[in-house]
Design an enzyme around this catalytic site. Structure first.
Site, mmCIF file in Angstrom:
data_model
loop_
_atom_site.group_PDB
_atom_site.id
_atom_site.type_symbol
_atom_site.label_atom_id
_atom_site.label_comp_id
_atom_site.label_asym_id
_atom_site.label_seq_id
_atom_site.Cartn_x
_atom_site.Cartn_y
_atom_site.Cartn_z
ATOM 1 N N ARG A 55 0.830 -1.205 0.000
ATOM 2 C CA ARG A 55 0.000 0.000 0.000
ATOM 3 C C ARG A 55 0.872 1.266 0.000
ATOM 4 O O ARG A 55 0.583 2.242 -0.671
ATOM 5 C CB ARG A 55 -0.916 -0.003 1.222
ATOM 6 C CG ARG A 55 -1.810 1.206 1.300
ATOM 7 C CD ARG A 55 -2.857 1.064 2.385
ATOM 8 N NE ARG A 55 -3.766 2.207 2.379
ATOM 9 C CZ ARG A 55 -4.011 2.967 3.446
ATOM 10 N NH1 ARG A 55 -3.428 2.697 4.607
ATOM 11 N NH2 ARG A 55 -4.839 3.974 3.353
ATOM 12 N N HIS A 114 0.803 4.418 -2.580
ATOM 13 C CA HIS A 114 0.637 5.814 -2.167
ATOM 14 C C HIS A 114 1.818 6.668 -2.619
ATOM 15 O O HIS A 114 1.656 7.826 -2.992
ATOM 16 C CB HIS A 114 0.471 5.917 -0.649
ATOM 17 C CG HIS A 114 -0.912 5.580 -0.197
ATOM 18 N ND1 HIS A 114 -1.467 6.067 0.947
ATOM 19 C CD2 HIS A 114 -1.862 4.790 -0.750
ATOM 20 C CE1 HIS A 114 -2.697 5.603 1.091
ATOM 21 N NE2 HIS A 114 -2.953 4.818 0.076
ATOM 22 N N ASP A 115 3.023 6.080 -2.580
ATOM 23 C CA ASP A 115 4.178 6.835 -3.042
ATOM 24 C C ASP A 115 4.016 7.175 -4.518
ATOM 25 O O ASP A 115 4.154 8.332 -4.915
ATOM 26 C CB ASP A 115 5.465 6.015 -2.826
ATOM 27 C CG ASP A 115 6.697 6.809 -3.228
ATOM 28 O OD1 ASP A 115 6.678 8.054 -3.072
ATOM 29 O OD2 ASP A 115 7.688 6.207 -3.684
ATOM 30 N N VAL A 133 1.298 9.826 -5.812
ATOM 31 C CA VAL A 133 1.515 11.228 -5.439
ATOM 32 C C VAL A 133 2.920 11.645 -5.879
ATOM 33 O O VAL A 133 3.899 11.108 -5.384
ATOM 34 C CB VAL A 133 1.389 11.427 -3.907
ATOM 35 C CG1 VAL A 133 1.502 12.898 -3.555
ATOM 36 C CG2 VAL A 133 0.087 10.848 -3.390
ATOM 37 N N ASN A 149 -3.082 8.759 4.915
ATOM 38 C CA ASN A 149 -1.860 8.090 5.358
ATOM 39 C C ASN A 149 -1.910 7.635 6.805
ATOM 40 O O ASN A 149 -0.980 6.991 7.280
ATOM 41 C CB ASN A 149 -0.680 9.063 5.239
ATOM 42 C CG ASN A 149 -0.080 9.000 3.858
ATOM 43 O OD1 ASN A 149 -0.250 8.020 3.148
ATOM 44 N ND2 ASN A 149 0.610 10.044 3.505
ATOM 45 N N PRO A 160 -6.611 8.084 -4.137
ATOM 46 C CA PRO A 160 -8.028 7.787 -4.357
ATOM 47 C C PRO A 160 -8.744 7.559 -3.028
ATOM 48 O O PRO A 160 -8.190 6.980 -2.098
ATOM 49 C CB PRO A 160 -8.003 6.505 -5.190
ATOM 50 C CG PRO A 160 -6.639 6.429 -5.772
ATOM 51 C CD PRO A 160 -5.726 7.147 -4.827
ATOM 52 N N HIS A 173 -6.287 -5.651 -2.486
ATOM 53 C CA HIS A 173 -7.118 -5.739 -1.279
ATOM 54 C C HIS A 173 -7.458 -7.185 -0.916
ATOM 55 O O HIS A 173 -8.240 -7.425 -0.005
ATOM 56 C CB HIS A 173 -8.385 -4.875 -1.439
ATOM 57 C CG HIS A 173 -8.099 -3.405 -1.444
ATOM 58 N ND1 HIS A 173 -9.069 -2.446 -1.597
ATOM 59 C CD2 HIS A 173 -6.930 -2.724 -1.298
ATOM 60 C CE1 HIS A 173 -8.506 -1.231 -1.560
ATOM 61 N NE2 HIS A 173 -7.216 -1.374 -1.387
ATOM 62 N N THR A 174 -6.849 -8.127 -1.597
ATOM 63 C CA THR A 174 -6.943 -9.534 -1.204
ATOM 64 C C THR A 174 -6.136 -9.797 0.074
ATOM 65 O O THR A 174 -6.284 -10.836 0.713
ATOM 66 C CB THR A 174 -6.442 -10.451 -2.334
ATOM 67 O OG1 THR A 174 -6.566 -11.816 -1.922
ATOM 68 C CG2 THR A 174 -4.972 -10.212 -2.675
HETATM 69 C C1 HEM Z 1 -8.539 2.094 -6.225
HETATM 70 C C2 HEM Z 1 -8.321 2.939 -5.284
HETATM 71 C C3 HEM Z 1 -7.970 2.535 -3.878
HETATM 72 C C4 HEM Z 1 -8.578 2.983 -2.758
HETATM 73 C C5 HEM Z 1 -9.720 3.975 -2.675
HETATM 74 C C6 HEM Z 1 -7.946 2.314 -1.641
HETATM 75 C C7 HEM Z 1 -8.271 2.527 -0.327
HETATM 76 C C8 HEM Z 1 -7.786 1.792 0.725
HETATM 77 C C9 HEM Z 1 -8.197 1.954 2.106
HETATM 78 C C10 HEM Z 1 -9.179 2.989 2.618
HETATM 79 C C11 HEM Z 1 -7.535 1.024 2.825
HETATM 80 C C12 HEM Z 1 -7.682 0.753 4.323
HETATM 81 C C13 HEM Z 1 -6.573 1.327 5.126
HETATM 82 C C14 HEM Z 1 -6.786 1.090 6.590
HETATM 83 O O1 HEM Z 1 -7.914 1.134 7.060
HETATM 84 O O2 HEM Z 1 -5.790 0.869 7.294
HETATM 85 C C15 HEM Z 1 -6.708 0.280 1.926
HETATM 86 C C16 HEM Z 1 -5.878 -0.739 2.298
HETATM 87 C C17 HEM Z 1 -4.978 -1.343 1.448
HETATM 88 N N1 HEM Z 1 -4.753 -1.019 0.128
HETATM 89 FE FE1 HEM Z 1 -5.900 0.184 -1.009
HETATM 90 N N2 HEM Z 1 -6.967 1.487 -2.112
HETATM 91 C C18 HEM Z 1 -6.932 1.597 -3.479
HETATM 92 C C19 HEM Z 1 -6.054 0.973 -4.324
HETATM 93 C C20 HEM Z 1 -4.984 0.197 -3.904
HETATM 94 C C21 HEM Z 1 -3.887 -0.223 -4.746
HETATM 95 C C22 HEM Z 1 -3.706 0.152 -6.212
HETATM 96 C C23 HEM Z 1 -3.074 -0.965 -3.959
HETATM 97 C C24 HEM Z 1 -1.760 -1.629 -4.298
HETATM 98 C C25 HEM Z 1 -1.400 -2.010 -5.500
HETATM 99 C C26 HEM Z 1 -3.677 -1.040 -2.649
HETATM 100 C C27 HEM Z 1 -3.201 -1.769 -1.600
HETATM 101 C C28 HEM Z 1 -3.765 -1.814 -0.348
HETATM 102 C C29 HEM Z 1 -3.339 -2.742 0.691
HETATM 103 C C30 HEM Z 1 -2.309 -3.831 0.542
HETATM 104 C C31 HEM Z 1 -4.092 -2.430 1.822
HETATM 105 C C32 HEM Z 1 -3.994 -3.071 3.215
HETATM 106 C C33 HEM Z 1 -3.053 -2.249 4.055
HETATM 107 C C34 HEM Z 1 -2.762 -2.804 5.432
HETATM 108 O O3 HEM Z 1 -3.229 -3.890 5.781
HETATM 109 O O4 HEM Z 1 -2.008 -2.129 6.167
HETATM 110 N N3 HEM Z 1 -4.822 -0.300 -2.643
HETATM 111 N N4 HEM Z 1 -6.866 0.777 0.646
HETATM 112 C C1 NAG Z 2 2.416 6.706 9.751
HETATM 113 C C2 NAG Z 2 2.205 8.146 9.996
HETATM 114 O O1 NAG Z 2 3.085 8.950 9.855
HETATM 115 N N1 NAG Z 2 0.976 8.478 10.333
HETATM 116 C C3 NAG Z 2 0.609 9.842 10.625
HETATM 117 C C4 NAG Z 2 -0.571 10.236 9.766
HETATM 118 O O2 NAG Z 2 -1.058 11.505 10.122
HETATM 119 C C5 NAG Z 2 -1.442 11.672 11.478
HETATM 120 C C6 NAG Z 2 -1.949 13.074 11.679
HETATM 121 O O3 NAG Z 2 -2.632 13.545 10.557
HETATM 122 C C7 NAG Z 2 -0.276 11.388 12.399
HETATM 123 O O4 NAG Z 2 -0.703 11.461 13.742
HETATM 124 C C8 NAG Z 2 0.267 9.994 12.110
HETATM 125 O O5 NAG Z 2 1.416 9.761 12.870
#
Ligand code: HEM
Ligand code: NAG
Ligand code: NAG
Ligand code: NAG
Ligand code: NAG
Length: 326
Positions: A61, A65-66, A69, A94, A162, A192-193
């Site tokens: 993830r 994000h890197d 942006v 983030n 996004p 998201h798998t």
């Molecule tokens: C299509 C637009 C996308 C949106 C709106 C989106 C949004 C999100 C959100 C809201 C989360 C939950 C974060 C949390 O609650 O901690 C998430 C998790 C995640 N996303 Fe996405 N995502 C998108 C695309 C992607 C893409 C392109 C990738 C990588 C190729 C990705 C990889 C992941 C992974 C691996 C997680 C799990 C992170 C964790 O367990 O720490 N996502 N995403």
């Molecule tokens: C991982 C990280 O740097 N998270 C930061 C995201 O932003 C909030 C405030 O907006 C910080 O408190 C977190 O440390």
């Protein structure tokens, strides 16, 4: 699947990958300047991921994000320097990023071996790939030679990452803005798998979708009921999370697509993949064929993603500490 195996099975992929260096990146960029660079990244990443497999999701993830942006320039890693100069890390999307310590550990090893040579942007791209491979996910080539950016603004992250509340039109626009197609969108959303989503992000979807105490009708009622048992309507709870792929949360497989077709996608941005003919037919095909092309497609889209807006040549810098501009 090993590199050798995937290239044996998909010889065309090898060709595509060799040609995909339009922006000056190349395979094995550090071959002469720091020959062990990629081995060191792999060793340190594996150590962490074998210990805590969930961090693979964090690194993947973070790589996304890197890249989305300002291009893949490691701007996501920069720490804020002052309260009024907030960086990408501090932006709302983030808040739940994780795995920074793995990148720092890799960087420390690399600086010992060949100081000032390997960029943080390359480290992140390589580590995300190695992390996913460590949990038996797909493997992709990572051409290297990225340099690190000097700018990181929270406002950029908020504007470009996004949103989980976006519809398909907006998501396709977000991706098109960085040269990614609707197919890349559905393929990469397959990430998201693995990994988790925090409850606070879906509270409105569960409890107050249109401001009338309702639930998003796009969500399966039985799944919504289950989610409500996990996610209580407490906006101050920033800790509780659920797996995004409840069927096989730890496997890098096509079950996320199964979830989405069953109206059990966690976020609106997952559910809305059913609202476009291209993304919908991809979902259905993967479900029907048990993910026959998912690993290959994912590798191809990642190779595109990790080349977005890279800095090469004399642009940018090689950061000494991944969290701080030189
Ligand atoms: C299509 C637009 C996308 C949106 C709106 C989106 C949004 C999100 C959100 C809201 C989360 C939950 C974060 C949390 O609650 O901690 C998430 C998790 C995640 N996303 Fe996405 N995502 C998108 C695309 C992607 C893409 C392109 C990738 C990588 C190729 C990705 C990889 C992941 C992974 C691996 C997680 C799990 C992170 C964790 O367990 O720490 N996502 N995403
Ligand atoms: C991982 C990280 O740097 N998270 C930061 C995201 O932003 C909030 C405030 O907006 C910080 O408190 C977190 O440390
Ligand atoms: C998608 O979201 C955008 C931005 O919120 C909105 O302007 C647009 O009308 C929405 N499109 C559809 C088809 O709902
Ligand atoms: C639901 O949303 C409406 C409109 O945004 C708001 O006025 C109301 O306080 C919300 N209810 C709860 C329980 O959060
Ligand atoms: C590290 C970093 O990106 N610092 C930024 C702080 O804010 C100024 C003005 O907005 C930017 O020019 C810097 O690049």
């Amino acid at each position: 699947m090993s590199a050798q195996k995937i290239l044996l099975v998909f010889p065309m992929l090898a060709m595509v990958l060799v040609m995909a260096n339009a922006q000056g990146l190349k395979l094995g960029y550090y071959q002469y300047t720091c020959p062990d660079a990629e081995k060191i990244v792999q060793r340190v990443t594996e150590q962490y991921i074998k210990h805590v497999p969930n961090f693979a999701a964090g690194l993947l993830r973070m790589n996304f994000h890197d890249c989305i942006v300002r291009g893949c320039d490691a701007s996501v890693l920069i720490k804020p320097t002052a309260a009024n100069n907030q960086t990408e890390k501090t932006a709302i999307p983030n808040v739940t990023l994780r795995g920074f310590e793995i990148i720092d550990a890799i960087k420390r090893e690399l600086e010992k071996k060949c100081s000032g040579i390997v960029s943080c942007a390359d480290i992140l791209a390589l580590a995300a790939r190695d992390a996913v491979q460590t949990i038996n996910g797909p493997w992709w080539e990572v051409p290297t030679g990225r340099r690190d950016g000097r700018i990181s603004l929270a406002s950029d992250a908020s504007a470009n990452i996004p949103s989980p509340f976006s519809n398909i039109t907006t998501l396709k626009q977000n991706f098109a803005a960085v040269g990614l197609t609707a197919k890349d969108l559905v393929v990469l959303s397959g990430a998201h798998t693995i990994g988790v989503g925090h409850c606070f992000i879906i509270l409105n979807r569960l409890y107050n979708f249109t401001g009338k105490g309702d639930t998003d009708p796009a969500l399966s009622p039985s799944y919504a009921a289950w989610l409500k048992t996990k996610c209580k309507p407490n906006p101050n709870d920033r800790q509780t999370f659920v797996f995004m792929d409840r069927i096989t949360p730890k496997l890098f497989d096509e079950k996320y697509y199964t979830m989405v077709t069953q109206h059990r996608g966690l976020f609106e941005s997952d559910a809305t993949l059913l609202n476009d003919p291209v993304t919908k037919s991809y979902l259905e095909l993967q479900v029907k064929t048990q993910g026959s092309t998912f690993a290959k497609d994912f590798a191809e889209s990642m190779v595109k993603m990790i080349q977005i807006g890279v800095l090469t040549g004399t642009k940018g810098e090689i950061r000494k500490d991944c969290g701080i501009v030189n």
